[in-house]
Design a protein around this motif. Sequence first.
Motif, PDB file in Angstrom:
ATOM      1  N   ASP A  20      65.778  52.548  55.436  1.00  0.00           N
ATOM      2  CA  ASP A  20      67.233  53.029  55.009  1.00  0.00           C
ATOM      3  C   ASP A  20      66.836  54.098  54.164  1.00  0.00           C
ATOM      4  N   ALA A  21      67.738  54.772  53.729  1.00  0.00           N
ATOM      5  CA  ALA A  21      67.439  56.188  52.763  1.00  0.00           C
ATOM      6  C   ALA A  21      66.843  55.829  51.438  1.00  0.00           C
ATOM      7  N   GLY A  22      66.808  54.403  50.794  1.00  0.00           N
ATOM      8  CA  GLY A  22      66.019  54.423  50.033  1.00  0.00           C
ATOM      9  C   GLY A  22      64.481  54.190  50.109  1.00  0.00           C
ATOM     10  N   GLY A  23      64.152  54.200  51.519  1.00  0.00           N
ATOM     11  CA  GLY A  23      62.656  53.824  52.038  1.00  0.00           C
ATOM     12  C   GLY A  23      62.464  52.371  52.158  1.00  0.00           C
ATOM     13  N   GLN A  24      63.298  51.518  52.156  1.00  0.00           N
ATOM     14  CA  GLN A  24      63.204  50.343  52.209  1.00  0.00           C
ATOM     15  C   GLN A  24      62.909  49.991  53.796  1.00  0.00           C
ATOM     16  N   ARG A  25      61.887  49.141  53.989  1.00  0.00           N
ATOM     17  CA  ARG A  25      61.398  48.701  55.506  1.00  0.00           C
ATOM     18  C   ARG A  25      62.676  47.625  55.883  1.00  0.00           C
ATOM     19  N   LEU A  26      62.929  47.765  57.019  1.00  0.00           N
ATOM     20  CA  LEU A  26      64.108  46.995  57.716  1.00  0.00           C
ATOM     21  C   LEU A  26      63.804  46.652  59.165  1.00  0.00           C
ATOM     22  N   SER A  27      64.521  45.740  59.726  1.00  0.00           N
ATOM     23  CA  SER A  27      64.182  45.658  61.120  1.00  0.00           C
ATOM     24  C   SER A  27      65.769  44.935  61.366  1.00  0.00           C
ATOM     25  N   LEU A  28      66.307  44.924  62.505  1.00  0.00           N
ATOM     26  CA  LEU A  28      67.387  44.465  63.203  1.00  0.00           C
ATOM     27  C   LEU A  28      67.616  43.152  62.582  1.00  0.00           C
ATOM     28  N   ASP A  29      66.557  42.204  62.201  1.00  0.00           N
ATOM     29  CA  ASP A  29      66.857  40.785  61.715  1.00  0.00           C
ATOM     30  C   ASP A  29      67.610  40.759  60.391  1.00  0.00           C
ATOM     31  N   ALA A  30      67.662  42.112  59.606  1.00  0.00           N
ATOM     32  CA  ALA A  30      68.338  42.309  58.304  1.00  0.00           C
ATOM     33  C   ALA A  30      69.946  42.251  58.567  1.00  0.00           C
ATOM     34  N   PHE A  31      70.353  42.314  59.937  1.00  0.00           N
ATOM     35  CA  PHE A  31      71.553  42.400  60.373  1.00  0.00           C
ATOM     36  C   PHE A  31      71.936  41.128  61.218  1.00  0.00           C
ATOM     37  N   LYS A  32      71.150  40.010  61.306  1.00  0.00           N
ATOM     38  CA  LYS A  32      71.636  38.844  61.885  1.00  0.00           C
ATOM     39  C   LYS A  32      73.031  38.337  61.464  1.00  0.00           C
ATOM     40  N   GLY A  33      73.732  37.888  62.369  1.00  0.00           N
ATOM     41  CA  GLY A  33      74.920  37.208  62.120  1.00  0.00           C
ATOM     42  C   GLY A  33      76.213  38.448  62.119  1.00  0.00           C
ATOM     43  N   ARG A  34      75.829  39.472  62.266  1.00  0.00           N
ATOM     44  CA  ARG A  34      76.706  40.784  62.326  1.00  0.00           C
ATOM     45  C   ARG A  34      76.680  41.291  63.650  1.00  0.00           C
ATOM     46  N   THR A  35      77.689  41.921  64.270  1.00  0.00           N
ATOM     47  CA  THR A  35      77.652  42.614  65.526  1.00  0.00           C
ATOM     48  C   THR A  35      77.240  44.046  64.902  1.00  0.00           C
ATOM     49  N   VAL A  36      76.368  44.844  65.676  1.00  0.00           N
ATOM     50  CA  VAL A  36      75.574  45.967  65.393  1.00  0.00           C
ATOM     51  C   VAL A  36      75.869  47.030  66.361  1.00  0.00           C
ATOM     52  N   LEU A  37      76.364  48.133  66.164  1.00  0.00           N
ATOM     53  CA  LEU A  37      76.337  49.289  67.164  1.00  0.00           C
ATOM     54  C   LEU A  37      75.383  50.065  66.780  1.00  0.00           C
ATOM     55  N   LEU A  38      74.166  50.062  67.344  1.00  0.00           N
ATOM     56  CA  LEU A  38      72.852  50.608  67.090  1.00  0.00           C
ATOM     57  C   LEU A  38      72.980  51.872  67.973  1.00  0.00           C
ATOM     58  N   ASN A  39      73.087  53.258  67.225  1.00  0.00           N
ATOM     59  CA  ASN A  39      72.954  54.382  67.587  1.00  0.00           C
ATOM     60  C   ASN A  39      71.936  55.354  67.484  1.00  0.00           C
ATOM     61  N   LEU A  40      71.125  55.559  68.474  1.00  0.00           N
ATOM     62  CA  LEU A  40      69.701  56.418  68.145  1.00  0.00           C
ATOM     63  C   LEU A  40      70.187  57.927  68.498  1.00  0.00           C
ATOM     64  N   TRP A  41      69.594  58.919  67.405  1.00  0.00           N
ATOM     65  CA  TRP A  41      70.218  59.978  67.426  1.00  0.00           C
ATOM     66  C   TRP A  41      69.027  60.935  66.645  1.00  0.00           C
ATOM     67  N   ALA A  42      69.643  62.215  66.738  1.00  0.00           N
ATOM     68  CA  ALA A  42      68.719  63.292  65.824  1.00  0.00           C
ATOM     69  C   ALA A  42      69.364  64.384  65.719  1.00  0.00           C
ATOM     70  N   THR A  43      69.387  65.013  64.369  1.00  0.00           N
ATOM     71  CA  THR A  43      70.134  66.206  64.010  1.00  0.00           C
ATOM     72  C   THR A  43      70.037  67.474  64.755  1.00  0.00           C
ATOM     73  N   TRP A  44      68.860  67.482  65.759  1.00  0.00           N
ATOM     74  CA  TRP A  44      68.752  68.430  66.630  1.00  0.00           C
ATOM     75  C   TRP A  44      69.558  68.231  67.993  1.00  0.00           C
ATOM     76  N   CYS A  45      70.283  67.213  68.198  1.00  0.00           N
ATOM     77  CA  CYS A  45      70.605  66.714  69.206  1.00  0.00           C
ATOM     78  C   CYS A  45      72.206  67.331  69.374  1.00  0.00           C
ATOM     79  N   ALA A  46      72.632  68.214  70.119  1.00  0.00           N
ATOM     80  CA  ALA A  46      73.931  68.561  70.312  1.00  0.00           C
ATOM     81  C   ALA A  46      74.899  67.628  70.775  1.00  0.00           C
ATOM     82  N   PRO A  47      74.770  66.661  71.711  1.00  0.00           N
ATOM     83  CA  PRO A  47      75.768  65.810  72.068  1.00  0.00           C
ATOM     84  C   PRO A  47      75.809  64.672  70.808  1.00  0.00           C
ATOM     85  N   CYS A  48      74.791  64.523  70.000  1.00  0.00           N
ATOM     86  CA  CYS A  48      74.898  63.634  68.824  1.00  0.00           C
ATOM     87  C   CYS A  48      75.641  64.149  67.919  1.00  0.00           C
TER      88      CYS A  48
END
Length: 164
Positions: A20-48
């Motif tokens: 996360d922004a604070g540097g804490q290591r995470l995995s998708l397990d941290a979101f279990k029980g929640r619906t997640v819309l996972l979007n992979l993107w980059a600042t240099w990507c125009a469509p993003c």
Amino acid sequence: MSRLTLHEQPRPVPAFGFTDAGGQRLSLDAFKGRTVLLNLWATWCAPCRKEMPSLDRLQAVMGGPDFQVLALSIDRGGLEPVRAFFGELGLEHLAIFLDPPNASTQALNVVGIPTTLLIDGEGREVGRATGPAEWDSPEMKALIRQGMGRSAAGLPSTSEEKGS
């Protein structure tokens, strides 16, 4: 614009780590029980750049204890370029998540960005979109709800959404 394609059967999602922004290591397990819309993107990507405001609006309307837009940057420059990008576009509702080694793209077999996965509360992929989309459109919100199934998703109906 892309469309979310729902799978006939949920698929397992391989494990990978990010921070996360604070540097804490995470995995998708941290979101279990929640619906997640996972979007992979980059600042240099125009469509993003084009789709990020709609993801921010989707998080504002549907985000909460049962639903999370997880916008995962694969930028190698770390936090500062992503923070600047969020500021430039006025993104207020998305949290910053970083995957500078791009572990997610390999684990999820991503061939291009943006790529977005709809992940159910059990951590299974139920849908995928490759390319940009208008995520807060009525059609896309309906597809998200359809992919989750109304009883399992726990997402508010259109009349119950925040701000409606």
